[in-house]
Design an enzyme around this catalytic site. Structure first.
Site, PDB file in Angstrom:
ATOM      1  N   ARG A   1     116.400  59.346  34.436  1.00  0.00           N
ATOM      2  CA  ARG A   1     117.728  59.332  35.046  1.00  0.00           C
ATOM      3  C   ARG A   1     118.644  58.515  34.155  1.00  0.00           C
ATOM      4  NH1 ARG A   1     117.151  63.264  37.416  1.00  0.00           N
ATOM      5  NH2 ARG A   1     117.338  63.704  39.643  1.00  0.00           N
TER       6      ARG A   1
ATOM      7  N   HIS B   1     121.185  68.029  30.248  1.00  0.00           N
ATOM      8  CA  HIS B   1     120.265  68.099  31.390  1.00  0.00           C
ATOM      9  C   HIS B   1     119.465  69.402  31.340  1.00  0.00           C
ATOM     10  CE1 HIS B   1     119.818  65.459  35.032  1.00  0.00           C
ATOM     11  NE2 HIS B   1     118.898  66.380  35.247  1.00  0.00           N
TER      12      HIS B   1
ATOM     13  N   GLU C   1     126.216  61.167  35.522  1.00  0.00           N
ATOM     14  CA  GLU C   1     125.663  62.192  36.401  1.00  0.00           C
ATOM     15  C   GLU C   1     125.140  61.640  37.728  1.00  0.00           C
ATOM     16  OE1 GLU C   1     123.667  65.600  33.744  1.00  0.00           O
ATOM     17  OE2 GLU C   1     122.781  63.617  33.447  1.00  0.00           O
TER      18      GLU C   1
END
Length: 322
Positions: free
Chosen positions: A230, A285, A259
């Site tokens: 992440r 991503h 994000e």
């Protein structure tokens, strides 16, 4: 009839599956709906298929009084306030394992691209290539010390892959999990010893900015850092500073702080200087961006959603009591 909101475009066969369970309102995409438009769609919705660009909090739930389930077509659900969903009686489901293998593959690909100057090599070939010249020497995984931070499904899948490269040593950092194929160590020691550090860490309160200025102060000179977990596990400004002063040899990422929609103080974009730094490799991503995998993820999320509407058991539920 059930009303189902789908906030990103899905494959035709997934749409047909959803339409068998109710009236579907689907975003034509790929840009997310504005907040007010999403709220308008959710006002009468019984179910919502959500994606990486979505977030759920108490305010959104208050505007969706009929909502019974949020089926996330993704693995990590840190953008979703599970406690608020539980209080509202909204069941949240996720897709826990289909993203594992392609994300691990991408992690190794990013490591190689960063270490072997693939982007710069591609640029030179496309500009004015006159044949081989002795330049762009990089490093290899073979004979290197590699640290995998986070030994969940993705981390273990990364270990599966780097084992085949002949690494001198594979280190593992995880306070809760063990893997007999790696030497378990602390984050500080891993950062001090490893040539490559691959991050496969979910975003939690304790993991936010796990890699910050303090952590980067003791790294092995020239270390390569790769993040497929992440974005906010890494403090991007700290990474930029470490790249600028030469401590960090390179940074590759498939995930970014901007994000992580559920963090009110998240940056709104990626630092321009980080995007422009020559020792970076970034992908948008792409961890699960394999056609067959995306179809399987969407179909699994659709099945989770339909099961809730039908009153059936759902294996992928993520309840939090609070």
């Amino acid at each position: 009839m059930n009303r189902i909101v789908v906030s990103q475009p899905v494959h035709a066969e997934v749409l047909a599956r959803l339409q068998s369970a109710g009236h579907v309102v689907m975003n034509a995409g790929p840009e997310p709906w504005p907040a007010e438009e999403l709220a308008r769609h959710l006002r009468e919705a019984d179910a919502w298929m959500a994606f990486m660009t979505d977030r759920v909090d108490a305010g959104i739930l208050e505007r969706a009084p009929r909502l019974r389930t949020v089926a996330c077509a993704l693995k990590g659900y840190d953008n979703f306030d599970l406690a608020a969903c539980t209080r509202a009686g909204v069941q949240v489901s996720f897709v826990p394992d289909l993203l594992t293998e392609p994300t691990a593959e991408l992690a190794v690909g990013l490591a190689i691209a960063l270490a072997r100057h693939v982007l710069e090599g591609d640029r030179r070939v496309r500009s004015s290539y006159a044949g081989w010249r002795p330049s762009l020497y990089g490093t290899g995984l073979h004979g290197s010390t590699v640290a995998v931070v986070g030994l969940g499904a993705v981390g273990r899948a990364i270990v599966d892959r780097v084992q085949g490269f002949g690494c001198a040593e594979i280190l593992g950092v995880d306070p809760e999990r063990r893997d007999p194929r790696v030497r378990i160590t602390t984050l500080d020691e891993a950062l001090r010893l490893a040539h490559y550090v691959l991050l496969a860490v979910p975003l939690t309160k304790s993991s936010r900015h796990l890699i910050d200025t303090a952590a980067l102060s003791g790294i092995r000179p020239g270390q390569l850092l790769i993040n497929v977990g992440r974005g906010s596990v890494v403090h991007e400004q700290a990474v930029l500073a470490a790249l600028a002063d030469g401590r960090l040899g390179g940074y590759a990422a498939d995930v970014f702080e901007m994000e992580d929609w559920n963090l009110p103080d998240r940056p709104i974009d990626i630092p321009v200087a980080l995007l422009q730094h020559p020792r970076t490799v970034f992908t948008p991503h792409l961890g699960s961006a394999v056609r067959e995998v995306r179809l399987a993820i969407e179909m699994r999320a659709a099945d989770n959603l339909i099961a809730v509407l039908a009153g059936s058991e759902v294996a992928d539920v993520a309840w939090v009591i609070g």
